[in-house]
Design an enzyme around this catalytic site. Structure first.
Site, PDB file in Angstrom:
ATOM      1  N   PRO A 158      32.945  42.944  32.699  1.00  0.00           N
ATOM      2  CA  PRO A 158      31.808  43.711  32.168  1.00  0.00           C
ATOM      3  C   PRO A 158      31.887  45.204  32.506  1.00  0.00           C
ATOM      4  O   PRO A 158      32.376  45.589  33.562  1.00  0.00           O
ATOM      5  CB  PRO A 158      30.596  43.080  32.859  1.00  0.00           C
TER       6      PRO A 158
ATOM      7  N   LYS B 235      29.343  36.878  36.390  1.00  0.00           N
ATOM      8  CA  LYS B 235      30.719  37.331  36.581  1.00  0.00           C
ATOM      9  C   LYS B 235      30.901  37.762  38.033  1.00  0.00           C
ATOM     10  O   LYS B 235      29.948  38.200  38.683  1.00  0.00           O
ATOM     11  CB  LYS B 235      31.031  38.530  35.675  1.00  0.00           C
TER      12      LYS B 235
ATOM     13  N   ILE C 152      33.060  40.513  27.724  1.00  0.00           N
ATOM     14  CA  ILE C 152      33.688  39.441  26.964  1.00  0.00           C
ATOM     15  C   ILE C 152      32.884  38.164  27.182  1.00  0.00           C
ATOM     16  O   ILE C 152      32.649  37.760  28.321  1.00  0.00           O
ATOM     17  CB  ILE C 152      35.138  39.207  27.441  1.00  0.00           C
TER      18      ILE C 152
END
Length: 118
Positions: free
Chosen positions: A2, A33, A65
């Site tokens: 990110p 994440k 993503i």
């Protein structure tokens, strides 16, 4: 991986100490994440207008993503990012805007290649 970019017209002196690190930890938690993969930039003192007003404001850009690709995901993320930003910056929700950008692995370069091949 990110990318989180906070832009605000608040002067640097009005931002909490350690804001970038706190935003990194919050983004990692919100997006699910590892913090080691989160990239954060904080830009302060910018000439900005939100909703037609130059009163104190901020915008957050979140690119990643796989975790910002649907309205349902972003609705959950938005609520949590707003909680963080209003607490840290002392702004009302009407003075903050968040933009989400889904990324593909081929759009991020790392270690002389792109994420597709890592």
């Amino acid at each position: 991986m990110p990318f989180v970019e906070l832009e605000t017209n608040l002067p640097a002196g009005r931002l909490p100490s350690g804001l970038a690190q706190e935003l990194c930890a919050a983004a990692a938690d919100i997006l699910g994440k590892p913090a080691e993969r989160v990239n954060v930039t904080v830009r302060s003192g910018l000439p900005m207008v939100v909703s037609g007003s130059a009163e104190p404001c901020a915008q957050l850009l979140v690119s990643s993503i796989g975790v910002v690709g649907s309205a349902e995901q972003n609705q959950r993320h938005s609520a949590r990012f707003f909680d963080f930003l209003t607490a840290q910056l002392g702004l009302g929700t009407e003075r903050i805007v968040i933009r989400f950008y889904p990324l593909e692995p081929w759009q991020i370069g790392k270690n002389r290649t792109v994420m597709t091949f890592l």
